[in-house]
Design a protein around this motif. Structure first.
Motif, PDB file in Angstrom:
ATOM      1  N   PHE A  66       0.709  -1.083   0.050  1.00 31.01           N
ATOM      2  CA  PHE A  66       0.204   0.171   0.069  1.00 31.01           C
ATOM      3  C   PHE A  66       0.526   1.390  -0.361  1.00 31.01           C
ATOM      4  CE2 PHE A  66       1.317  -0.540   4.065  1.00 31.01           C
ATOM      5  CZ  PHE A  66       1.280  -0.065   4.823  1.00 31.01           C
ATOM      6  N   ASP A  67       0.094   2.564  -0.690  1.00 28.73           N
ATOM      7  CA  ASP A  67       1.206   3.024  -0.056  1.00 28.73           C
ATOM      8  C   ASP A  67       0.875   4.806   0.967  1.00 28.73           C
ATOM      9  OD1 ASP A  67       3.323   5.405  -0.825  1.00 28.73           O
ATOM     10  OD2 ASP A  67       3.361   4.854  -3.105  1.00 28.73           O
ATOM     11  N   LEU A  68       0.564   5.126   1.698  1.00 30.89           N
ATOM     12  CA  LEU A  68       0.016   6.220   2.506  1.00 30.89           C
ATOM     13  C   LEU A  68      -0.038   7.320   1.797  1.00 30.89           C
ATOM     14  CD1 LEU A  68       1.648   5.585   5.873  1.00 30.89           C
ATOM     15  CD2 LEU A  68      -0.639   5.249   5.319  1.00 30.89           C
ATOM     16  N   ALA A  69       0.936   7.684   0.265  1.00 28.24           N
ATOM     17  CA  ALA A  69       0.602   8.703  -0.386  1.00 28.24           C
ATOM     18  C   ALA A  69      -1.086   8.747  -1.388  1.00 28.24           C
ATOM     19  CB  ALA A  69       1.887   9.234  -1.196  1.00 28.24           C
ATOM     20  N   PHE A  70      -1.547   7.737  -0.688  1.00 29.64           N
ATOM     21  CA  PHE A  70      -2.201   8.129  -1.396  1.00 29.64           C
ATOM     22  C   PHE A  70      -3.814   6.843  -0.601  1.00 29.64           C
ATOM     23  CE2 PHE A  70      -1.826   4.319  -4.408  1.00 29.64           C
ATOM     24  CZ  PHE A  70      -0.608   4.038  -4.429  1.00 29.64           C
ATOM     25  N   VAL A  71      -2.675   5.901   0.072  1.00 28.92           N
ATOM     26  CA  VAL A  71      -4.288   5.162   1.105  1.00 28.92           C
ATOM     27  C   VAL A  71      -4.355   5.705   2.569  1.00 28.92           C
ATOM     28  CG1 VAL A  71      -4.524   2.784   2.182  1.00 28.92           C
ATOM     29  CG2 VAL A  71      -3.585   2.836  -0.344  1.00 28.92           C
ATOM     30  N   PRO A  72      -5.539   6.283   2.580  1.00 29.27           N
ATOM     31  CA  PRO A  72      -5.323   6.429   3.839  1.00 29.27           C
ATOM     32  C   PRO A  72      -4.999   5.238   5.114  1.00 29.27           C
ATOM     33  CG  PRO A  72      -7.592   6.500   2.677  1.00 29.27           C
ATOM     34  CD  PRO A  72      -6.461   5.565   2.071  1.00 29.27           C
ATOM     35  N   ALA A  73      -4.759   6.101   6.306  1.00 27.18           N
ATOM     36  CA  ALA A  73      -4.268   5.081   6.987  1.00 27.18           C
ATOM     37  C   ALA A  73      -5.546   4.428   8.085  1.00 27.18           C
ATOM     38  CB  ALA A  73      -4.262   5.841   8.400  1.00 27.18           C
ATOM     39  N   ALA A  74      -6.723   4.895   7.663  1.00 25.23           N
ATOM     40  CA  ALA A  74      -8.278   3.768   8.503  1.00 25.23           C
ATOM     41  C   ALA A  74      -7.612   2.444   7.023  1.00 25.23           C
ATOM     42  CB  ALA A  74      -9.332   4.133   8.252  1.00 25.23           C
ATOM     43  N   ALA A  75      -7.586   2.760   6.103  1.00 20.52           N
ATOM     44  CA  ALA A  75      -7.075   1.113   4.578  1.00 20.52           C
ATOM     45  C   ALA A  75      -6.660   0.307   4.645  1.00 20.52           C
ATOM     46  CB  ALA A  75      -7.721   2.377   3.327  1.00 20.52           C
ATOM     47  N   ALA A  76      -5.086   0.259   5.594  1.00 23.20           N
ATOM     48  CA  ALA A  76      -4.105  -0.256   5.698  1.00 23.20           C
ATOM     49  C   ALA A  76      -4.283  -0.384   7.108  1.00 23.20           C
ATOM     50  CB  ALA A  76      -2.728   1.204   5.820  1.00 23.20           C
ATOM     51  N   GLY A  77      -4.826  -0.208   7.364  1.00 30.09           N
ATOM     52  CA  GLY A  77      -5.007  -0.950   9.439  1.00 30.09           C
ATOM     53  C   GLY A  77      -6.199  -1.895   8.683  1.00 30.09           C
ATOM     54  N   HIS A  78      -6.973  -1.510   8.172  1.00 27.81           N
ATOM     55  CA  HIS A  78      -8.181  -2.706   7.251  1.00 27.81           C
ATOM     56  C   HIS A  78      -7.551  -3.984   6.637  1.00 27.81           C
ATOM     57  CE1 HIS A  78     -11.965  -3.766   5.624  1.00 27.81           C
ATOM     58  NE2 HIS A  78     -11.497  -4.547   4.725  1.00 27.81           N
ATOM     59  N   LEU A 108       6.348   9.054  12.117  1.00 25.36           N
ATOM     60  CA  LEU A 108       4.282   8.930  11.519  1.00 25.36           C
ATOM     61  C   LEU A 108       4.202   9.352  13.546  1.00 25.36           C
ATOM     62  CD1 LEU A 108       2.742   7.221   9.917  1.00 25.36           C
ATOM     63  CD2 LEU A 108       2.368   5.551  12.326  1.00 25.36           C
ATOM     64  N   ALA A 109       2.725  10.301  12.051  1.00 24.71           N
ATOM     65  CA  ALA A 109       1.503  10.726  12.862  1.00 24.71           C
ATOM     66  C   ALA A 109       1.235   9.965  13.975  1.00 24.71           C
ATOM     67  CB  ALA A 109       0.632  11.409  12.763  1.00 24.71           C
ATOM     68  N   VAL A 110       0.647  10.240  15.942  1.00 22.07           N
ATOM     69  CA  VAL A 110       0.322   9.598  16.313  1.00 22.07           C
ATOM     70  C   VAL A 110      -1.498   9.323  15.361  1.00 22.07           C
ATOM     71  CG1 VAL A 110      -1.263   9.304  19.124  1.00 22.07           C
ATOM     72  CG2 VAL A 110       1.442   9.682  18.674  1.00 22.07           C
ATOM     73  N   THR A 111      -2.343  10.327  15.081  1.00 18.69           N
ATOM     74  CA  THR A 111      -3.370  10.371  14.407  1.00 18.69           C
ATOM     75  C   THR A 111      -3.402   9.284  13.524  1.00 18.69           C
ATOM     76  OG1 THR A 111      -2.735  11.953  12.879  1.00 18.69           O
ATOM     77  CG2 THR A 111      -4.304  12.983  15.114  1.00 18.69           C
ATOM     78  N   ALA A 112      -2.446   9.309  12.643  1.00 19.76           N
ATOM     79  CA  ALA A 112      -2.728   8.217  11.962  1.00 19.76           C
ATOM     80  C   ALA A 112      -2.294   6.987  12.336  1.00 19.76           C
ATOM     81  CB  ALA A 112      -1.317   8.225  10.605  1.00 19.76           C
ATOM     82  N   LEU A 113      -1.178   6.549  13.372  1.00 20.10           N
ATOM     83  CA  LEU A 113      -1.726   5.644  14.186  1.00 20.10           C
ATOM     84  C   LEU A 113      -3.299   5.267  14.753  1.00 20.10           C
ATOM     85  CD1 LEU A 113      -0.582   2.554  15.055  1.00 20.10           C
ATOM     86  CD2 LEU A 113      -0.191   4.141  17.162  1.00 20.10           C
ATOM     87  N   ASP A 114      -3.842   6.224  15.182  1.00 18.90           N
ATOM     88  CA  ASP A 114      -4.880   5.608  15.536  1.00 18.90           C
ATOM     89  C   ASP A 114      -5.977   5.386  14.000  1.00 18.90           C
ATOM     90  OD1 ASP A 114      -4.812   6.391  18.178  1.00 18.90           O
ATOM     91  OD2 ASP A 114      -5.117   9.209  17.779  1.00 18.90           O
ATOM     92  N   GLU A 115      -6.309   5.596  13.450  1.00 18.66           N
ATOM     93  CA  GLU A 115      -7.460   5.817  11.938  1.00 18.66           C
ATOM     94  C   GLU A 115      -6.507   4.325  11.839  1.00 18.66           C
ATOM     95  OE1 GLU A 115      -6.624  10.321  11.026  1.00 18.66           O
ATOM     96  OE2 GLU A 115      -6.020   8.743   8.795  1.00 18.66           O
ATOM     97  N   LEU A 116      -5.305   3.649  11.268  1.00 21.09           N
ATOM     98  CA  LEU A 116      -5.046   2.094  11.397  1.00 21.09           C
ATOM     99  C   LEU A 116      -5.566   1.639  12.410  1.00 21.09           C
ATOM    100  CD1 LEU A 116      -1.469   1.777  10.082  1.00 21.09           C
ATOM    101  CD2 LEU A 116      -2.566   0.111  11.584  1.00 21.09           C
ATOM    102  N   LEU A 117      -5.708   2.389  13.959  1.00 23.31           N
ATOM    103  CA  LEU A 117      -6.178   1.399  14.464  1.00 23.31           C
ATOM    104  C   LEU A 117      -7.646   1.183  14.266  1.00 23.31           C
ATOM    105  CD1 LEU A 117      -4.187   2.187  17.494  1.00 23.31           C
ATOM    106  CD2 LEU A 117      -4.696  -0.220  16.631  1.00 23.31           C
ATOM    107  N   ASP A 118      -7.793   2.091  13.536  1.00 24.49           N
ATOM    108  CA  ASP A 118      -9.847   2.362  13.458  1.00 24.49           C
ATOM    109  C   ASP A 118      -9.650   1.665  12.266  1.00 24.49           C
ATOM    110  OD1 ASP A 118     -10.128   4.373  15.664  1.00 24.49           O
ATOM    111  OD2 ASP A 118     -10.203   5.951  13.601  1.00 24.49           O
TER     112      ASP A 118
END
Lengths: 339, 339
Positions: A66-78, A108-118
């Protein structure tokens, strides 16, 4: 809501390992069979009675899968969980628990980690999978999300890659090539390549075909099964190799969506080649003995709306062929990591 | 022996994913309880009867947890499994199976991968742990070795971090600070910092204290237990926090090896500070109720030669103190990733 106390641009390096772990574990609820959950040296669980256990592990690397440049962190976590649940689905197993191991870049931003977990936890919740443990470490390289998933299957009901026999019919769930088309749209920054586009959604949020795998297993309908992570051609090749058989696929039968066809028409690519070679679909490819068509009908009634399409037949020997209007061709190679 | 057919400087990128996986799986032998081993979408195993399952996952990143510049690949492979078995040991669990997920840089030599597996499989064999599955992917970043280990423990016999009570005595296995001294020797390129040096060996090949954890569990000897991955101070802090207690440690009691003391004397560092702060020991830190000293004696008889040293006592409240000739001091912070 306690999460809002962290300033918006805080990085994972700034809040530290213990706080990151606490941040995850306080979001979790444990089922009764988890006797020791996250936060200790290891998790302790009561194994399910009378069932077999199914275990798989898979890693996603930022910039590769995946690529965080165009994939939201939530999608990566999913996706990190979904690709593992897809492996369980391909065995006919029901997901039960997962472990999440994260290698995080310091910036990495903590918000990105939170979204990944979401994204991860929403997928876990949808499949009643308990996140029972994990690990967090830093890395000077890209984000790596490693997941181990554990599920259950009834004795002698596991679907393997090795059971196909000549004469078996080959089926695939859903549509093939959508995810690859979606990824191409995202990469091209194509107009309409939003999360609302079906192909893009299929790429960003692949759905593990857990229900289909379970029903194929329960009904004893499939003689072999594999999930499509690296494209249909690769899946066919894996299945044929493991079962020591050949395959013959009808290109006209391939379930390719109208949206993918429109994209290929617009970009001048061949939809069949794209469907055979394109990865990330996470559909199930499986075989059925002709005398077990009734079992497949039984399974289909319980699977619901997900299309299941017959695309070919298992053959004697080891040749892998696709047949179209112009005749028979050798199956093109699938995507292989490192190649 | 079939491995000799690969030219010496071949990289993992040159031989490809499928061949890499085949290269691993053909080295493996599966116990009877593994119904589907590596090579399918997931492994299928018969769970052990009447036992609880213990699961843990841990990742090692090149440049963070080891450094291929001065750590042989075999040692990295050994360590990746050993740190996970150490987590099982800290729960009093017996290892049973493992999954290995590798993120490989394209330029990694195939011989390095083979050596990594040598180390991993030797450790697995020593602890009768079956490698039942895994994953290989590429990464543009450093080598990441992610392992999931699964073990078993008898019901109500798992050792957690949360059981310590005021008055319990605090013990540690082996010696503390050896691994940190060994790492410092390697980094300094110190004369005699060879694999024959005890401290260097302790750093390169940590031994998971599986037997000690098992016996503490079997004899019901420990009220709490944690393994020392990030230093004694960190271990004490984790245990105290989880049990809602304080600790008081006698610095004169700390088991610090003569070799580590000699190194610290030569480099002008304080051996106690080094022992408290130094990571990578993978010893077990545990507590024992005074009335259970007989159980501890029973466990010790079965543990063998491994020293077990009483280093302090659990206290009421939450203060973490170390006591030396000059009086009581606050426990220094342990190593924390990201800090």
């Amino acid at each position: 809501l306690f999460l809002t106390t962290t300033p918006p641009h805080t990085t994972v390096a700034e809040i530290g390992e213990h706080e990151l772990i606490a941040r995850i574990t306080r979001r979790l609820e444990m089922p009764a069979w988890v006797e020791v959950g996250p936060g200790d040296d290891a998790a302790v669980v009561k194994p399910p009675r009378g069932l077999r256990e199914v275990l798989t592990t898979d890693a996603l690397v930022d910039g590769v899968h995946f690529d965080l440049a165009f994939v939201p962190a939530a999608a990566a976590g999913h996706r990190a969980l979904a690709v593992n649940l897809s492996d369980l689905a391909a065995m006919g197993a029901e997901p039960r628990s997962a472990l999440l191991s994260l290698a995080l870049p310091a910036h990495l931003a903590v918000t990105a980690l939170d979204e990944l977990l979401d994204g991860f936890l929403a997928c876990a919740s949808a499949h009643r999978t308990a996140l029972i443990g994990g690990n967090i470490t830093q890395t000077p390289g890209p984000l790596v999300i490693n997941v181990t998933a554990v599920g259950t299957v009834r004795p002698r009901r596991a679907l393997t890659r090795a059971g196909a026999r000549p004469g078996d019919e080959i089926y695939v769930t859903g549509a093939v090539g959508d995810a690859a088309a979606g990824l191409a749209m995202l990469r091209a920054g194509a107009a309409g390549a939003t999360a609302e586009s079906a192909c893009v959604r299929r790429y960003l949020k692949p759905e593990a075909r857990v229900r289909a795998g379970l029903q194929l297993s329960h009904h004893g309908a499939a003689s072999s099964c594999v999930d499509l992570s690296d494209g249909l051609a690769d899946g066919l090749r894996q299945l044929a190799r493991a079962s020591s058989v050949g395959v013959e696929v009808e290109t006209s039968a391939l379930p390719i969506s109208d949206q993918a066809r429109a994209w290929h028409a617009a970009t001048g690519t061949d939809p069949v080649t794209a469907a055979l070679g394109g990865g990330d679909d996470y559909e199930l490819l499986f075989t059925v003995r002709p005398r077990h068509r009734g079992r497949l009908r039984g399974a289909r009634r319980r699977i619901g709306d997900l299309p299941i399409t017959r695309i070919g037949v298992v053959t004697r020997g080891s040749s892998l062929t696709v047949r179209d209007a112009s005749g028979c061709h050798e199956l093109p190679p699938g995507f292989e990591h490192f190649r």
